[in-house]
Design a protein around this motif. Structure first.
Motif, PDB file in Angstrom:
ATOM      1  N   PHE A  29      37.604  21.164  49.865  1.00 31.57           N
ATOM      2  CA  PHE A  29      37.984  21.100  48.454  1.00 31.57           C
ATOM      3  C   PHE A  29      39.459  21.443  48.277  1.00 31.57           C
ATOM      4  O   PHE A  29      40.045  22.192  49.070  1.00 31.57           O
ATOM      5  CB  PHE A  29      37.159  22.093  47.627  1.00 31.57           C
ATOM      6  CG  PHE A  29      35.693  21.780  47.563  1.00 31.57           C
ATOM      7  CD1 PHE A  29      35.169  21.057  46.503  1.00 31.57           C
ATOM      8  CD2 PHE A  29      34.831  22.213  48.559  1.00 31.57           C
ATOM      9  CE1 PHE A  29      33.819  20.768  46.438  1.00 31.57           C
ATOM     10  CE2 PHE A  29      33.474  21.940  48.495  1.00 31.57           C
ATOM     11  CZ  PHE A  29      32.962  21.208  47.434  1.00 31.57           C
ATOM     12  N   GLU A  30      40.021  20.919  47.201  1.00 23.40           N
ATOM     13  CA  GLU A  30      41.349  21.340  46.789  1.00 23.40           C
ATOM     14  C   GLU A  30      41.278  22.759  46.242  1.00 23.40           C
ATOM     15  O   GLU A  30      40.262  23.183  45.691  1.00 23.40           O
ATOM     16  CB  GLU A  30      41.884  20.375  45.729  1.00 23.40           C
ATOM     17  CG  GLU A  30      42.024  18.942  46.227  1.00 23.40           C
ATOM     18  CD  GLU A  30      42.358  17.956  45.128  1.00 23.40           C
ATOM     19  OE1 GLU A  30      42.394  18.388  43.947  1.00 23.40           O
ATOM     20  OE2 GLU A  30      42.563  16.768  45.428  1.00 23.40           O
ATOM     21  N   GLY A  31      42.364  23.521  46.386  1.00 21.73           N
ATOM     22  CA  GLY A  31      42.369  24.907  45.956  1.00 21.73           C
ATOM     23  C   GLY A  31      42.615  25.069  44.463  1.00 21.73           C
ATOM     24  O   GLY A  31      42.777  24.095  43.740  1.00 21.73           O
ATOM     25  N   PRO A  32      42.618  26.334  44.034  1.00 18.94           N
ATOM     26  CA  PRO A  32      42.384  27.549  44.818  1.00 18.94           C
ATOM     27  C   PRO A  32      40.895  27.808  45.052  1.00 18.94           C
ATOM     28  O   PRO A  32      40.052  27.288  44.312  1.00 18.94           O
ATOM     29  CB  PRO A  32      42.984  28.648  43.938  1.00 18.94           C
ATOM     30  CG  PRO A  32      42.775  28.123  42.550  1.00 18.94           C
ATOM     31  CD  PRO A  32      42.964  26.643  42.631  1.00 18.94           C
ATOM     32  N   ALA A  85      36.375  33.270  56.648  1.00 19.39           N
ATOM     33  CA  ALA A  85      37.709  32.696  56.505  1.00 19.39           C
ATOM     34  C   ALA A  85      38.230  32.334  57.887  1.00 19.39           C
ATOM     35  O   ALA A  85      37.811  32.914  58.894  1.00 19.39           O
ATOM     36  CB  ALA A  85      38.662  33.667  55.812  1.00 19.39           C
ATOM     37  N   VAL A  86      39.132  31.370  57.930  1.00 21.82           N
ATOM     38  CA  VAL A  86      39.798  31.030  59.186  1.00 21.82           C
ATOM     39  C   VAL A  86      41.159  31.713  59.191  1.00 21.82           C
ATOM     40  O   VAL A  86      41.764  31.937  58.131  1.00 21.82           O
ATOM     41  CB  VAL A  86      39.959  29.504  59.345  1.00 21.82           C
ATOM     42  CG1 VAL A  86      38.607  28.842  59.504  1.00 21.82           C
ATOM     43  CG2 VAL A  86      40.705  28.891  58.167  1.00 21.82           C
ATOM     44  N   PRO A  87      41.661  32.076  60.381  1.00 26.56           N
ATOM     45  CA  PRO A  87      42.975  32.736  60.440  1.00 26.56           C
ATOM     46  C   PRO A  87      44.097  31.757  60.113  1.00 26.56           C
ATOM     47  O   PRO A  87      43.937  30.541  60.200  1.00 26.56           O
ATOM     48  CB  PRO A  87      43.047  33.216  61.896  1.00 26.56           C
ATOM     49  CG  PRO A  87      42.150  32.281  62.652  1.00 26.56           C
ATOM     50  CD  PRO A  87      41.038  31.945  61.706  1.00 26.56           C
ATOM     51  N   SER A  88      45.229  32.289  59.757  1.00 24.54           N
ATOM     52  CA  SER A  88      46.413  31.468  59.483  1.00 24.54           C
ATOM     53  C   SER A  88      46.815  30.704  60.746  1.00 24.54           C
ATOM     54  O   SER A  88      46.677  31.228  61.859  1.00 24.54           O
ATOM     55  CB  SER A  88      47.549  32.390  59.020  1.00 24.54           C
ATOM     56  OG  SER A  88      48.709  31.649  58.749  1.00 24.54           O
ATOM     57  N   PRO A  89      47.220  29.450  60.654  1.00 24.68           N
ATOM     58  CA  PRO A  89      47.600  28.713  59.433  1.00 24.68           C
ATOM     59  C   PRO A  89      46.456  27.956  58.776  1.00 24.68           C
ATOM     60  O   PRO A  89      46.687  27.227  57.815  1.00 24.68           O
ATOM     61  CB  PRO A  89      48.643  27.730  59.974  1.00 24.68           C
ATOM     62  CG  PRO A  89      48.180  27.412  61.356  1.00 24.68           C
ATOM     63  CD  PRO A  89      47.597  28.706  61.876  1.00 24.68           C
ATOM     64  N   GLY A  90      45.224  28.056  59.285  1.00 20.97           N
ATOM     65  CA  GLY A  90      44.091  27.367  58.664  1.00 20.97           C
ATOM     66  C   GLY A  90      44.114  25.871  58.880  1.00 20.97           C
ATOM     67  O   GLY A  90      43.791  25.094  57.976  1.00 20.97           O
ATOM     68  N   ALA A  91      44.471  25.434  60.107  1.00 18.98           N
ATOM     69  CA  ALA A  91      44.571  24.013  60.417  1.00 18.98           C
ATOM     70  C   ALA A  91      43.185  23.404  60.618  1.00 18.98           C
ATOM     71  O   ALA A  91      42.181  24.110  60.744  1.00 18.98           O
ATOM     72  CB  ALA A  91      45.433  23.806  61.656  1.00 18.98           C
ATOM     73  N   LEU A 122      42.189  27.844  54.414  1.00 15.94           N
ATOM     74  CA  LEU A 122      42.681  26.565  54.923  1.00 15.94           C
ATOM     75  C   LEU A 122      44.101  26.304  54.418  1.00 15.94           C
ATOM     76  O   LEU A 122      44.470  26.718  53.312  1.00 15.94           O
ATOM     77  CB  LEU A 122      41.763  25.427  54.490  1.00 15.94           C
ATOM     78  CG  LEU A 122      40.291  25.523  54.916  1.00 15.94           C
ATOM     79  CD1 LEU A 122      39.545  24.271  54.482  1.00 15.94           C
ATOM     80  CD2 LEU A 122      40.182  25.708  56.424  1.00 15.94           C
ATOM     81  N   GLU A 123      44.892  25.624  55.239  1.00 14.18           N
ATOM     82  CA  GLU A 123      46.278  25.350  54.855  1.00 14.18           C
ATOM     83  C   GLU A 123      46.311  24.487  53.595  1.00 14.18           C
ATOM     84  O   GLU A 123      45.388  23.715  53.311  1.00 14.18           O
ATOM     85  CB  GLU A 123      47.002  24.651  56.009  1.00 14.18           C
ATOM     86  CG  GLU A 123      46.402  23.338  56.453  1.00 14.18           C
ATOM     87  CD  GLU A 123      47.117  22.761  57.657  1.00 14.18           C
ATOM     88  OE1 GLU A 123      48.143  23.330  58.063  1.00 14.18           O
ATOM     89  OE2 GLU A 123      46.647  21.739  58.196  1.00 14.18           O
ATOM     90  N   GLY A 124      47.374  24.646  52.851  1.00 13.68           N
ATOM     91  CA  GLY A 124      47.517  23.914  51.601  1.00 13.68           C
ATOM     92  C   GLY A 124      46.693  24.488  50.475  1.00 13.68           C
ATOM     93  O   GLY A 124      46.481  23.802  49.455  1.00 13.68           O
ATOM     94  N   GLY A 125      46.210  25.731  50.632  1.00 12.57           N
ATOM     95  CA  GLY A 125      45.414  26.359  49.580  1.00 12.57           C
ATOM     96  C   GLY A 125      44.000  25.815  49.467  1.00 12.57           C
ATOM     97  O   GLY A 125      43.292  26.131  48.505  1.00 12.57           O
ATOM     98  N   ARG A 126      43.571  24.987  50.455  1.00 10.48           N
ATOM     99  CA  ARG A 126      42.233  24.394  50.402  1.00 10.48           C
ATOM    100  C   ARG A 126      41.170  25.399  50.849  1.00 10.48           C
ATOM    101  O   ARG A 126      41.469  26.458  51.398  1.00 10.48           O
ATOM    102  CB  ARG A 126      42.176  23.151  51.281  1.00 10.48           C
ATOM    103  CG  ARG A 126      43.154  22.047  50.899  1.00 10.48           C
ATOM    104  CD  ARG A 126      43.128  20.949  51.963  1.00 10.48           C
ATOM    105  NE  ARG A 126      43.436  21.492  53.271  1.00 10.48           N
ATOM    106  CZ  ARG A 126      42.994  20.980  54.430  1.00 10.48           C
ATOM    107  NH1 ARG A 126      42.225  19.909  54.424  1.00 10.48           N
ATOM    108  NH2 ARG A 126      43.324  21.549  55.581  1.00 10.48           N
ATOM    109  N   TRP A 127      39.922  25.020  50.627  1.00 15.70           N
ATOM    110  CA  TRP A 127      38.781  25.821  51.061  1.00 15.70           C
ATOM    111  C   TRP A 127      37.642  24.869  51.398  1.00 15.70           C
ATOM    112  O   TRP A 127      37.730  23.664  51.151  1.00 15.70           O
ATOM    113  CB  TRP A 127      38.355  26.832  49.997  1.00 15.70           C
ATOM    114  CG  TRP A 127      38.033  26.212  48.673  1.00 15.70           C
ATOM    115  CD1 TRP A 127      38.922  25.753  47.749  1.00 15.70           C
ATOM    116  CD2 TRP A 127      36.732  25.964  48.127  1.00 15.70           C
ATOM    117  NE1 TRP A 127      38.258  25.241  46.652  1.00 15.70           N
ATOM    118  CE2 TRP A 127      36.921  25.359  46.855  1.00 15.70           C
ATOM    119  CE3 TRP A 127      35.441  26.207  48.564  1.00 15.70           C
ATOM    120  CZ2 TRP A 127      35.852  24.990  46.034  1.00 15.70           C
ATOM    121  CZ3 TRP A 127      34.380  25.847  47.752  1.00 15.70           C
ATOM    122  CH2 TRP A 127      34.593  25.234  46.508  1.00 15.70           C
ATOM    123  N   ALA A 128      36.590  25.396  51.997  1.00 14.91           N
ATOM    124  CA  ALA A 128      35.521  24.518  52.469  1.00 14.91           C
ATOM    125  C   ALA A 128      34.160  25.167  52.286  1.00 14.91           C
ATOM    126  O   ALA A 128      34.034  26.391  52.146  1.00 14.91           O
ATOM    127  CB  ALA A 128      35.726  24.148  53.945  1.00 14.91           C
TER     128      ALA A 128
END
Length: 462
Positions: A29-32, A85-91, A122-128
């Protein structure tokens, strides 16, 4: 009392420590990202539309009857809706690795057979959302209807108020055994009672007779297809761990190829999948002349009146993916010819008839037979390719737009790879599931599928 169908019971009995039999998906999904509490409240408000999600499986002693669905008197939504959550950078790689680990874990068979993970970071402020539902509960086509449980067509859809739920009293073991014995006796009688009508249709030259002629007429073709050589490295024992990767394609490029070559969107998709397996086998030095990868392609047998019913109404056809053919257009033509032949001979309907014959088996034999069939070494099939059409309009959850969906299809028996395909908006996505040890190079397959579309687009544009 709600009893499993014979097919659903088969999927339930197949499961063991190396064969978790759930289907799944990753929704991006698009964030936040919403709060965990908001996601839990969404599920609590929506679960009333799918009562099965608060039910667990009750197996009968000695399998004297097919398993039953009963309300879980200890249902706790916080067990089924989880947070990580996934660690940064969330690729993408980090999300795929997390999903692979979660998909490899079995569902708790003592609880309702589903779970969902909210994934942040997730990078780009996304989530799943990563979801898992046991195969005995739902099939892919019914899953498309059930997306309405979580997703909405409107961005500003109001959140419904949760409805208080009270579990029904569970039947006693004695009641279940008595009902199971009654079902084991009456089910074969019910099916046998249909035989006079079947005989009448045969005498009248109805569609059953037409189907019989079609099957007999297609036997030489079917035998020839089954005689084709298959690679050795795609079959073998599987372990408890999974590698899960994905690929993407645009519907516009598939339609551009189809306008030149004819056939269907599904033909073009299978041709690209063929290129993926060709690249995988070539990299392994396991590609030979005249070789095919034989895929089981599930076909929905669900009527329009059955949409949304929580059970499995699927059949299947066998398709030879011509991996030894170097010409992409020749590969596509071969697949198109097979699919046209299968539709004309009505083998999909025949497969459904054969599937329904499992209702004649005693539940104990069904349990033993399902497990034995999935463990018996065989080289007939190398993969399963499941294509599930999705909606062409945007979907939202808690006001956030769904951008991508990737499917997960289980592997079992000696088949080390499965390919799930989902369409949403104008995008086709592939979720490729593989045994961790048997297919460490599964990314070659995913990259090859993408290369297959590029190759077809380039070839047909010239």
């Amino acid at each position: 009392m709600d009893r499993m169908s014979a097919m659903d019971a088969g999927f339930f009995f197949i499961e063991d420590e190396n064969v978790p039999m759930h289907v799944g998906s990753v929704l991006v999904f698009e964030g936040p990202a919403p709060s965990y509490g908001d996601v839990v409240r969404l599920f609590a408000a929506k679960l009333g539309t799918v009562p099965r999600y608060r039910q667990r499986v009750k197996a009968l002693p000695l399998h004297v009857g097919r398993p039953m669905w009963v309300d879980d008197e200890h249902f706790q939504i916080l067990y089924h809706v989880r947070h990580t959550a996934v660690p940064s950078p969330g690729a993408d790689d980090q999300l795929r690795n997390l999903a692979g680990r979660l998909f490899a874990q079995r569902l708790d068979l003592a609880k309702p057979l589903w779970e969902v993970w909210l994934v942040e970071g997730l990078e780009g402020g996304r989530w799943a959302i990563i979801s898992k539902v046991h195969h005995c509960l739902i099939d892919g086509i019914a899953g498309s209807d059930l997306m309405q449980v979580l997703l909405d067509w409107r961005e500003d859809a109001p959140l419904p108020e949760p409805v208080r739920w009270q579990p029904s009293d569970n039947p006693s073991t004695l009641d279940l055994v008595v009902d199971g014995v009654r079902d084991a006796v009456l089910t074969p009688v019910t099916h046998l009672a249909k035989f006079p009508a079947l005989a009448k249709r045969l005498r009248s030259g109805s569609e059953v007779l037409d189907f019989g002629r079609a099957v007999l007429g297609s036997l030489p073709t079917t035998a020839r297809r089954l005689a084709a050589g298959t690679p050795k490295t795609l079959n073998g024992p599987i372990g408890p761990h999974r590698r899960w990767v994905w690929a993407r394609a645009d519907l516009a490029e598939i339609k551009a190829v189809r306008r030149v070559t004819g056939g269907t969107v599904n033909d073009v998709i299978l041709a690209a999948v063929t290129r993926g397996f060709r690249d995988l086998l070539a990299k392994r030095d396991d590609l030979a002349d005249g070789q095919v990868v034989r895929s089981m392609v599930p076909v929905s047998m669900r009527s329009s009146a059955e949409r949304g019913v929580l059970n499995n109404r699927v059949s299947a056809v066998l398709v030879n993916l011509p991996v030894s053919e170097p010409d992409p257009l020749a590969r596509l033509a071969s697949i198109r010819e097979q699919m046209d032949d299968l539709k004309g001979s009505r083998q999909a309907a025949g497969a459904d008839v054969l599937t329904n014959l499992s209702n004649f088996a005693a539940p104990t034999l069904l349990a033993l037979g399902s497990r034995t069939a999935m463990r018996f070494p065989q080289q007939l099939l190398q993969t399963v390719t499941t294509n599930v059409p999705g909606p062409r309009i945007p979907l939202f959850m808690l006001g956030r737009r769904l951008s991508e969906i990737y499917p997960y299809v289980p592997i079992a028996s000696t088949m080390r790879v499965s390919v799930g395909i989902f369409s949403y908006l104008d995008q086709i996505t592939f979720g490729i599931n593989a045994d961790f040890d048997g297919v460490p190079d599964v990314q070659v397959l995913a990259d090859g599928i993408r290369a297959g579309f590029d190759e077809l687009v380039t070839t047909t544009a010239n």
